[in-house]
Write a protein that holds these residues in place. Sequence first.
Motif, mmCIF file in Angstrom:
data_model
loop_
_atom_site.group_PDB
_atom_site.id
_atom_site.type_symbol
_atom_site.label_atom_id
_atom_site.label_comp_id
_atom_site.label_asym_id
_atom_site.label_seq_id
_atom_site.Cartn_x
_atom_site.Cartn_y
_atom_site.Cartn_z
ATOM 1 N N UNK A 39 0.813 -1.358 -0.215
ATOM 2 C CA UNK A 39 -0.072 0.231 0.193
ATOM 3 C C UNK A 39 0.727 1.019 -0.009
ATOM 4 N N UNK A 40 0.688 2.173 -0.322
ATOM 5 C CA UNK A 40 1.498 3.134 -1.164
ATOM 6 C C UNK A 40 1.429 4.209 0.592
ATOM 7 N N UNK A 41 2.360 4.871 1.020
ATOM 8 C CA UNK A 41 2.387 5.257 2.396
ATOM 9 C C UNK A 41 2.071 7.036 1.909
ATOM 10 N N UNK A 42 1.941 7.613 2.803
ATOM 11 C CA UNK A 42 1.608 8.604 2.205
ATOM 12 C C UNK A 42 1.959 9.856 4.406
ATOM 13 N N UNK A 43 2.375 8.940 5.107
ATOM 14 C CA UNK A 43 2.827 9.497 6.501
ATOM 15 C C UNK A 43 3.422 9.460 7.029
ATOM 16 N N UNK A 44 4.276 9.930 7.959
ATOM 17 C CA UNK A 44 6.081 9.284 8.577
ATOM 18 C C UNK A 44 4.525 8.909 9.665
ATOM 19 N N UNK A 45 3.558 8.753 10.107
ATOM 20 C CA UNK A 45 2.782 7.729 11.098
ATOM 21 C C UNK A 45 1.736 7.145 10.401
ATOM 22 N N UNK A 46 2.730 6.563 9.310
ATOM 23 C CA UNK A 46 1.283 5.583 8.593
ATOM 24 C C UNK A 46 0.980 4.508 9.370
ATOM 25 N N UNK A 47 0.078 3.795 9.401
ATOM 26 C CA UNK A 47 0.535 2.646 9.890
ATOM 27 C C UNK A 47 -0.851 2.759 11.699
ATOM 28 N N UNK A 48 -0.537 4.159 11.684
ATOM 29 C CA UNK A 48 -1.065 5.130 13.149
ATOM 30 C C UNK A 48 -2.651 6.048 13.038
ATOM 31 N N UNK A 49 -3.594 5.755 12.538
ATOM 32 C CA UNK A 49 -4.430 6.330 11.961
ATOM 33 C C UNK A 49 -4.865 7.584 13.252
ATOM 34 N N UNK A 50 -5.189 7.367 14.142
ATOM 35 C CA UNK A 50 -4.982 8.669 15.001
ATOM 36 C C UNK A 50 -3.806 9.638 15.154
ATOM 37 N N UNK A 51 -3.286 9.448 14.433
ATOM 38 C CA UNK A 51 -1.654 10.217 14.884
ATOM 39 C C UNK A 51 -1.798 10.630 13.038
ATOM 40 N N UNK A 52 -2.280 9.931 12.149
ATOM 41 C CA UNK A 52 -2.040 11.056 10.837
ATOM 42 C C UNK A 52 -3.443 11.849 10.453
ATOM 43 N N UNK A 53 -3.039 12.997 10.129
ATOM 44 C CA UNK A 53 -3.969 14.256 9.514
ATOM 45 C C UNK A 53 -4.791 13.847 8.586
ATOM 46 N N UNK A 54 -5.872 14.218 8.852
ATOM 47 C CA UNK A 54 -7.192 14.041 7.498
ATOM 48 C C UNK A 54 -7.636 15.529 7.401
ATOM 49 N N UNK A 55 -8.045 16.083 6.282
ATOM 50 C CA UNK A 55 -8.777 17.183 6.118
ATOM 51 C C UNK A 55 -8.469 18.149 6.755
ATOM 52 N N UNK A 56 -9.640 19.171 6.462
ATOM 53 C CA UNK A 56 -8.643 21.149 7.001
ATOM 54 C C UNK A 56 -8.413 20.278 8.273
ATOM 55 N N UNK A 57 -7.412 21.757 8.701
ATOM 56 C CA UNK A 57 -6.951 21.541 10.362
ATOM 57 C C UNK A 57 -7.944 22.428 11.016
ATOM 58 N N UNK A 58 -8.483 21.728 12.135
ATOM 59 C CA UNK A 58 -9.533 22.819 13.079
ATOM 60 C C UNK A 58 -9.163 22.669 14.663
#
Length: 641
Positions: free
Chosen positions: A385-404
């Motif tokens: 699978x494609x790596x997208x984040x340095x926190x890959x595999x830890x969804x609670x640490x990965x950013x999603x959507x606009x910052x709020x």
Amino acid sequence: MSRAPSRRDVLAYAGVAAALPWAAPRLAHAESEGAPAAASAVEGDPRAFGPERHGLSAFGDLKYAPDFKALAYVRADAPKGGTFSHTAHNTSLNQSLTTFNTFNAYILKGEGAQGMALNFDSLMARAADEPDALYGLVAASVAVSGDGLAYRFRLRPEARFHDGSPLTSADVKWSLETLKAKGHPLVAQSIRDLDTVEAPSDDVVILRLKPNRTRDLPLTLAALPIFSRAWYATRAFEEATMEPPLGSGPYKVSRFEQGRYVAYERVKDWWAKDLPVAVGQWNFDQIRYEFFRDRDVAFEAFKGRAYLFREEFTSRVWATGYEFPAVREGKVKRETLPDLTPSGGQGWFFNLRRGKFQDPRVRQALNLVFDFEWMNRNLMFGAYKRTVSVFQGAPEMMATGPAEGAELKLLEPFRGKISDDVFGAPWTPPVSDGSGQDRRLMREAVRLMREAGWTITNGRATNAAGEPFAIEFLEYEPGLQPHVSAYIKNLKQFLGIDAAIRQVDAAQYQNRLKSFDFDVISLRMSMSPTPGEGLRQVYSSESAKLEGSQNLSGVADPAVDALVEAIAAAKTRDELNVACRALDRVLRSLRNWVPAWYKDTHTLAYWDAFGHPAEKPRYERGAPDVWWWDEDKAARAGVRP
């Protein structure tokens, strides 16, 4: 052909070594029932020590009670015996995957032997089914001062080195002071806020920390190896050596041939074998590491039973290579286990210390011409699978959507100083059409290069001074050549970049990494479930200047520094996750790497001579730690210890 852990596998976020796969915030503790409380000052004094405790964890959520008998993921009555032979699957500090020339694995010099952590005990030991919990090993208990700046460990009087000499507080004191002064820079950096070590008696050691100490420091210190002060009285700790050091752990070096193999013999009278943190573990009479310069040669050696266990990182081999007779006859088993740990970030990392990588538009262009979809289908059998984040595999640490919300609050002070796209949806590598040469992405890459001041004419990119754009991919084994070659083809054809692979021997590779003498390297950084100090080692401005550090890209950004400190200061796991997501946004915006791939399984192959618990520990694969030798299986498979 691909490997999950690429050229240099480092437990970067973990701290300083494979023995330290966590990072701990300011500690909350679970108390041991019936343990006496002691104080060093009057009641209410913040310097007073609280009650004795059997364990430490990041947020006080210890799984095991003070009277636990064994860890839940072990077979307490596992048989002892046999041999577990394998090749290395990750590295830490000065280690290499392909060779070794020193048994000192805790300094910068040389290439340390794999497995040396087996030789040493530490104050406390990790529970691999918890993200960051430690329980007493050499230390029977620990008491913490009210201000959190002093930790008093009470040592077990039965603790011994392999020669029978007692392990005392003097050895702990010498070990920690020596690691801080002469240890590998990653170790020294991680424990720099250790102020003093006191040894008021043989069975008590007190660690005093600086007021602004890192949140990780207590757990890091409790898990570091303890050396024999007497043994090193006539030896220089900072020197590489092929003399196996005196240890106190479950194994000791028995036989070796430099650069080819090292075998560790189980210490049958190991002083700690009946402790709850040791029961059911370290069951093999011998653990042996085999070293090969080439992964294909290593696979052929496995087929020939030269070693017995293999974690397969090459998708081509996993998909097509296991058709040999021993597999068909059931003598070699294949097993896929879930990998529930954060896989971290793998990819090609740019050395930002070099001028050609300074412009983020250039780094974005270099990302656009990398076609993961084509590579995964044609070279890796769709296994990744494609790596997208340095926190890959830890969804609670990965950013999603606009910052709020809380994330936005952390980022607002840097508005105008960081990329605007940090505040929107986090950058994600583009998905190509899978052709290997997605024209839409290639055109955008060319546009960005031209905006950054590069002229591309006659298939050659030059700057205003007429200097060509050249990139050298530094490698020390050929495993990724097909992948890099496909990438290089696009770099040359569409961007006019003079790109090439430079393959060097393992020693030269390590030396060039230590001195940051490279353009681009392939790298995987495994991540702790509780990031902290390790992030400083990988991303802080201070570490960017430290020779031998894990900040190989040379990231030096005030916003990154501030967010790393916010992670280190988090008082709850929710605060930690929020700060990680904010950091993820900023790191993604830097485009300091080309994210590659990951998989969330362990693909194991082994000669059918082993047994193991039905479920592995959550945060480790479990082999060889909790596996054991099965005499009946070994006889049927024709395998001898």
